[in-house]
Design a protein around this motif. Structure first.
Motif, PDB file in Angstrom:
ATOM      1  N   ARG A  57      -0.698  27.104   0.972  1.00  0.00           N
ATOM      2  CA  ARG A  57      -1.677  26.007   0.927  1.00  0.00           C
ATOM      3  C   ARG A  57      -1.532  25.216  -0.364  1.00  0.00           C
ATOM      4  N   HIS A  58      -1.349  25.924  -1.472  1.00  0.00           N
ATOM      5  CA  HIS A  58      -1.193  25.267  -2.775  1.00  0.00           C
ATOM      6  C   HIS A  58       0.025  24.343  -2.762  1.00  0.00           C
ATOM      7  N   HIS A  59       1.144  24.828  -2.261  1.00  0.00           N
ATOM      8  CA  HIS A  59       2.359  24.006  -2.236  1.00  0.00           C
ATOM      9  C   HIS A  59       2.238  22.856  -1.232  1.00  0.00           C
ATOM     10  N   LEU A  60       1.626  23.120  -0.101  1.00  0.00           N
ATOM     11  CA  LEU A  60       1.415  22.054   0.887  1.00  0.00           C
ATOM     12  C   LEU A  60       0.547  20.948   0.284  1.00  0.00           C
ATOM     13  N   GLN A  61      -0.525  21.351  -0.388  1.00  0.00           N
ATOM     14  CA  GLN A  61      -1.405  20.361  -1.033  1.00  0.00           C
ATOM     15  C   GLN A  61      -0.648  19.571  -2.098  1.00  0.00           C
ATOM     16  N   GLY A  62       0.166  20.234  -2.885  1.00  0.00           N
ATOM     17  CA  GLY A  62       0.941  19.565  -3.919  1.00  0.00           C
ATOM     18  C   GLY A  62       1.847  18.484  -3.350  1.00  0.00           C
ATOM     19  N   TRP A  63       2.536  18.794  -2.262  1.00  0.00           N
ATOM     20  CA  TRP A  63       3.441  17.813  -1.655  1.00  0.00           C
ATOM     21  C   TRP A  63       2.679  16.750  -0.875  1.00  0.00           C
ATOM     22  N   MET A  64       1.488  17.058  -0.426  1.00  0.00           N
ATOM     23  CA  MET A  64       0.663  16.039   0.236  1.00  0.00           C
ATOM     24  C   MET A  64       0.192  14.986  -0.756  1.00  0.00           C
ATOM     25  N   TYR A  65       0.044  15.380  -2.029  1.00  0.00           N
ATOM     26  CA  TYR A  65      -0.272  14.376  -3.052  1.00  0.00           C
ATOM     27  C   TYR A  65       0.819  13.318  -3.093  1.00  0.00           C
ATOM     28  N   LEU A  66       2.069  13.758  -3.035  1.00  0.00           N
ATOM     29  CA  LEU A  66       3.188  12.821  -3.058  1.00  0.00           C
ATOM     30  C   LEU A  66       3.197  11.942  -1.811  1.00  0.00           C
ATOM     31  N   ALA A  67       3.052  12.550  -0.640  1.00  0.00           N
ATOM     32  CA  ALA A  67       3.100  11.782   0.612  1.00  0.00           C
ATOM     33  C   ALA A  67       1.961  10.764   0.683  1.00  0.00           C
ATOM     34  N   THR A  68       0.761  11.207   0.375  1.00  0.00           N
ATOM     35  CA  THR A  68      -0.389  10.310   0.431  1.00  0.00           C
ATOM     36  C   THR A  68      -0.282   9.228  -0.641  1.00  0.00           C
ATOM     37  N   GLY A  69       0.181   9.610  -1.828  1.00  0.00           N
ATOM     38  CA  GLY A  69       0.379   8.634  -2.899  1.00  0.00           C
ATOM     39  C   GLY A  69       1.401   7.577  -2.522  1.00  0.00           C
ATOM     40  N   ALA A  70       2.458   7.989  -1.820  1.00  0.00           N
ATOM     41  CA  ALA A  70       3.482   7.027  -1.385  1.00  0.00           C
ATOM     42  C   ALA A  70       2.906   6.041  -0.370  1.00  0.00           C
ATOM     43  N   VAL A  71       2.118   6.539   0.574  1.00  0.00           N
ATOM     44  CA  VAL A  71       1.505   5.657   1.574  1.00  0.00           C
ATOM     45  C   VAL A  71       0.551   4.678   0.900  1.00  0.00           C
ATOM     46  N   LEU A  72      -0.254   5.174  -0.028  1.00  0.00           N
ATOM     47  CA  LEU A  72      -1.201   4.288  -0.714  1.00  0.00           C
ATOM     48  C   LEU A  72      -0.496   3.302  -1.644  1.00  0.00           C
ATOM     49  N   THR A  73       0.625   3.703  -2.215  1.00  0.00           N
ATOM     50  CA  THR A  73       1.415   2.769  -3.023  1.00  0.00           C
ATOM     51  C   THR A  73       1.928   1.632  -2.151  1.00  0.00           C
ATOM     52  N   LEU A  74       2.425   1.972  -0.981  1.00  0.00           N
ATOM     53  CA  LEU A  74       2.885   0.953  -0.035  1.00  0.00           C
ATOM     54  C   LEU A  74       1.735   0.039   0.386  1.00  0.00           C
ATOM     55  N   LEU A  75       0.589   0.627   0.680  1.00  0.00           N
ATOM     56  CA  LEU A  75      -0.591  -0.159   1.044  1.00  0.00           C
ATOM     57  C   LEU A  75      -0.987  -1.099  -0.096  1.00  0.00           C
ATOM     58  N   ALA A  76      -1.025  -0.586  -1.313  1.00  0.00           N
ATOM     59  CA  ALA A  76      -1.407  -1.409  -2.467  1.00  0.00           C
ATOM     60  C   ALA A  76      -0.409  -2.546  -2.678  1.00  0.00           C
ATOM     61  N   TRP A  77       0.866  -2.242  -2.536  1.00  0.00           N
ATOM     62  CA  TRP A  77       1.908  -3.256  -2.722  1.00  0.00           C
ATOM     63  C   TRP A  77       1.779  -4.359  -1.683  1.00  0.00           C
ATOM     64  N   ARG A  78       1.615  -3.995  -0.390  1.00  0.00           N
ATOM     65  CA  ARG A  78       1.472  -4.999   0.667  1.00  0.00           C
ATOM     66  C   ARG A  78       0.179  -5.797   0.496  1.00  0.00           C
ATOM     67  N   ALA A  79      -0.894  -5.110   0.143  1.00  0.00           N
ATOM     68  CA  ALA A  79      -2.173  -5.799  -0.065  1.00  0.00           C
ATOM     69  C   ALA A  79      -2.099  -6.737  -1.268  1.00  0.00           C
ATOM     70  N   TRP A  80      -1.374  -6.341  -2.309  1.00  0.00           N
ATOM     71  CA  TRP A  80      -1.185  -7.205  -3.470  1.00  0.00           C
ATOM     72  C   TRP A  80      -0.468  -8.490  -3.060  1.00  0.00           C
ATOM     73  N   ASN A  81       0.586  -8.345  -2.257  1.00  0.00           N
ATOM     74  CA  ASN A  81       1.317  -9.529  -1.792  1.00  0.00           C
ATOM     75  C   ASN A  81       0.413 -10.456  -0.992  1.00  0.00           C
ATOM     76  N   GLU A  82      -0.424  -9.892  -0.144  1.00  0.00           N
ATOM     77  CA  GLU A  82      -1.367 -10.711   0.637  1.00  0.00           C
ATOM     78  C   GLU A  82      -2.406 -11.364  -0.266  1.00  0.00           C
ATOM     79  N   ALA A  83      -2.870 -10.636  -1.280  1.00  0.00           N
ATOM     80  CA  ALA A  83      -3.857 -11.196  -2.208  1.00  0.00           C
ATOM     81  C   ALA A  83      -3.267 -12.370  -2.995  1.00  0.00           C
ATOM     82  N   VAL A  84      -2.033 -12.223  -3.442  1.00  0.00           N
ATOM     83  CA  VAL A  84      -1.381 -13.307  -4.177  1.00  0.00           C
ATOM     84  C   VAL A  84      -1.174 -14.509  -3.257  1.00  0.00           C
ATOM     85  N   LYS A  85      -0.801 -14.235  -1.999  1.00  0.00           N
ATOM     86  CA  LYS A  85      -0.623 -15.325  -1.038  1.00  0.00           C
ATOM     87  C   LYS A  85      -1.958 -16.044  -0.794  1.00  0.00           C
TER      88      LYS A  85
END
Length: 171
Positions: A88-116
């Motif tokens: 569980r500890h290791h699964l949670q650790g790697w889920m931080y990376l996966a979820t962080g990557a998805v949210l980074t992508l979301l933030a990046w796309r939303a930033w582009n839309e905000a600038v537009k």
């Protein structure tokens, strides 16, 4: 890493305060609109736009990181409850990376839309009023980006074995 964590969680706390202020302002604004509409027969112009594009967006997205900081997001642990603590500890650790990557992508796309939206000067016409709505577009990349930062810091703490220290510092 600890200084960055403390700074990010401090900003997350401020985001939560902003979210609460947005909810309070929304309650006051809508209440005044109802009062003016029914008592004075003259509704406040722009109420729907302000609620839709500002109050709700700020109340929803800006406090995202604070919920992550407090581990307050909804989680369903049907399968993980059957796993050992180490797995569980290791699964949670790697889920931080996966979820962080998805949210980074979301933030990046939303930033582009905000600038537009900012470049176009996005606005809404409600009645005889024109209300600029482009500033509200920046709430989503702010909230998602800050949450992604916290998740990536948690992932680094997991990789370096500092997770227990970080959790103790939060309490």
């Amino acid at each position: 890493m600890h200084m960055l964590w403390r700074a990010a969680t401090g900003v997350a706390r401020i985001g939560t305060i902003l979210g609460g202020v947005a909810i309070a302002l929304m309650m006051v604004h809508v209440s005044l609109d109802v009062f003016f509409r029914h008592v004075l027969n003259s509704p406040l112009p722009g109420t729907l736009t302000m609620v839709t594009y500002y109050y709700m967006i700020i109340a929803t997205f800006v406090p995202l990181a604070h919920a992550e900081h407090k581990n307050a997001h909804i989680s369903v642990e049907v399968v993980t409850e059957m796993m050992g603590a180490r797995l569980r500890h290791h699964l949670q650790g790697w889920m931080y990376l996966a979820t962080g990557a998805v949210l980074t992508l979301l933030a990046w796309r939303a930033w582009n839309e905000a600038v537009k939206a900012m470049t176009l000067g996005a606005s809404q016409v409600q009645g005889s009023e024109t209300i600029a709505v482009w500033p509200a577009y920046f709430a989503l990349p702010f909230g998602a980006g800050l949450m992604a930062l916290l998740l990536m810091l948690r992932f680094l703490a997991y990789l370096t074995g500092q997770m227990a220290h970080m959790e103790r510092a939060e309490q």
